[in-house]
Structure formats: C-alpha cells, structure tokens
Design a protein around this motif. Structure first.
Motif, PDB file in Angstrom:
ATOM      1  N   ARG A 102       1.071   5.377   0.811  1.00 47.55           N
ATOM      2  CA  ARG A 102       0.214   4.892   0.150  1.00 47.55           C
ATOM      3  C   ARG A 102      -1.074   4.512  -0.546  1.00 47.55           C
ATOM      4  NH1 ARG A 102       2.988   1.980  -4.188  1.00 47.55           N
ATOM      5  NH2 ARG A 102       5.114   2.107  -3.364  1.00 47.55           N
ATOM      6  N   SER A 103      -1.246   3.655   1.028  1.00 45.85           N
ATOM      7  CA  SER A 103      -2.903   3.360   1.189  1.00 45.85           C
ATOM      8  C   SER A 103      -3.641   4.454   1.011  1.00 45.85           C
ATOM      9  CB  SER A 103      -3.367   2.903   2.938  1.00 45.85           C
ATOM     10  OG  SER A 103      -2.325   2.110   2.659  1.00 45.85           O
TER      11      SER A 103
ATOM     12  N   LYS B 177       1.274   3.485   5.247  1.00 46.99           N
ATOM     13  CA  LYS B 177      -0.235   4.513   4.981  1.00 46.99           C
ATOM     14  C   LYS B 177       0.068   5.945   4.058  1.00 46.99           C
ATOM     15  CE  LYS B 177      -2.455   7.041   8.350  1.00 46.99           C
ATOM     16  NZ  LYS B 177      -3.011   8.051   9.108  1.00 46.99           N
TER      17      LYS B 177
ATOM     18  N   ASP C  35      -0.839   0.498  -6.186  1.00 50.18           N
ATOM     19  CA  ASP C  35      -1.572  -0.703  -5.462  1.00 50.18           C
ATOM     20  C   ASP C  35      -1.038  -2.309  -6.244  1.00 50.18           C
ATOM     21  OD1 ASP C  35      -3.444  -1.683  -3.743  1.00 50.18           O
ATOM     22  OD2 ASP C  35      -5.487  -1.908  -5.536  1.00 50.18           O
TER      23      ASP C  35
END
Length: 74
Positions: free
Chosen positions: A38-39, A36, A73
């Motif tokens: 990273r998102s 999460k 990403d």
C-alpha cells in the motif's frame, strides 16, 4: 455538426462513468492490499507525472489520482 454543449454533456457522462469504475476498483484494491505494498502504491501515485497528457484529460486524470490517494491513504 455537434454543438459544444452536446460534447460537454457526453464528456461529463463519460467522466462520471470513469469515476464510478475507479471507485469500484479502489474498493477491491483497498480490500486486498496492505502494509508495504500500500505504501509503495501511494508513493507511486503521489509522484505520477501527467506531463504530455492533453489539458482536457489532465483535469480528469488529476481527479482520478486524487480519489485513488484518498481511498488508499487512510
């Protein structure tokens, strides 16, 4: 008086240094962030607002953000 070519060469060298530093920072970030977090970071970088950044710096800032997104990403 400093000529335009000297200024451009200096700017290029500074930009190359910034890009190398960013690469190292992204490697550390990539190794330490996941899921999460990273998102959220990818979403924030994707929506970064560069309004008010002078045009000369805007291109470099855009490149830095693009590289960060490519690194994170995946």
């Amino acid at each position: 008086m400093t000529d335009k070519k000297t200024i451009e060469t200096k700017d290029s060298a500074e930009n190359a240094t910034l890009l190398k530093i960013l690469g190292r920072l992204l490697s550390v970030l990539d190794a330490s962030i996941s899921g999460k977090d990273r998102s959220v970071l990818v979403a924030e970088l994707s929506n970064i607002n560069l309004d008010g950044v002078p045009e000369a710096e805007k291109n470099l800032a855009s490149e830095l953000v693009k590289r960060a997104l490519l690194s994170l990403d995946h």
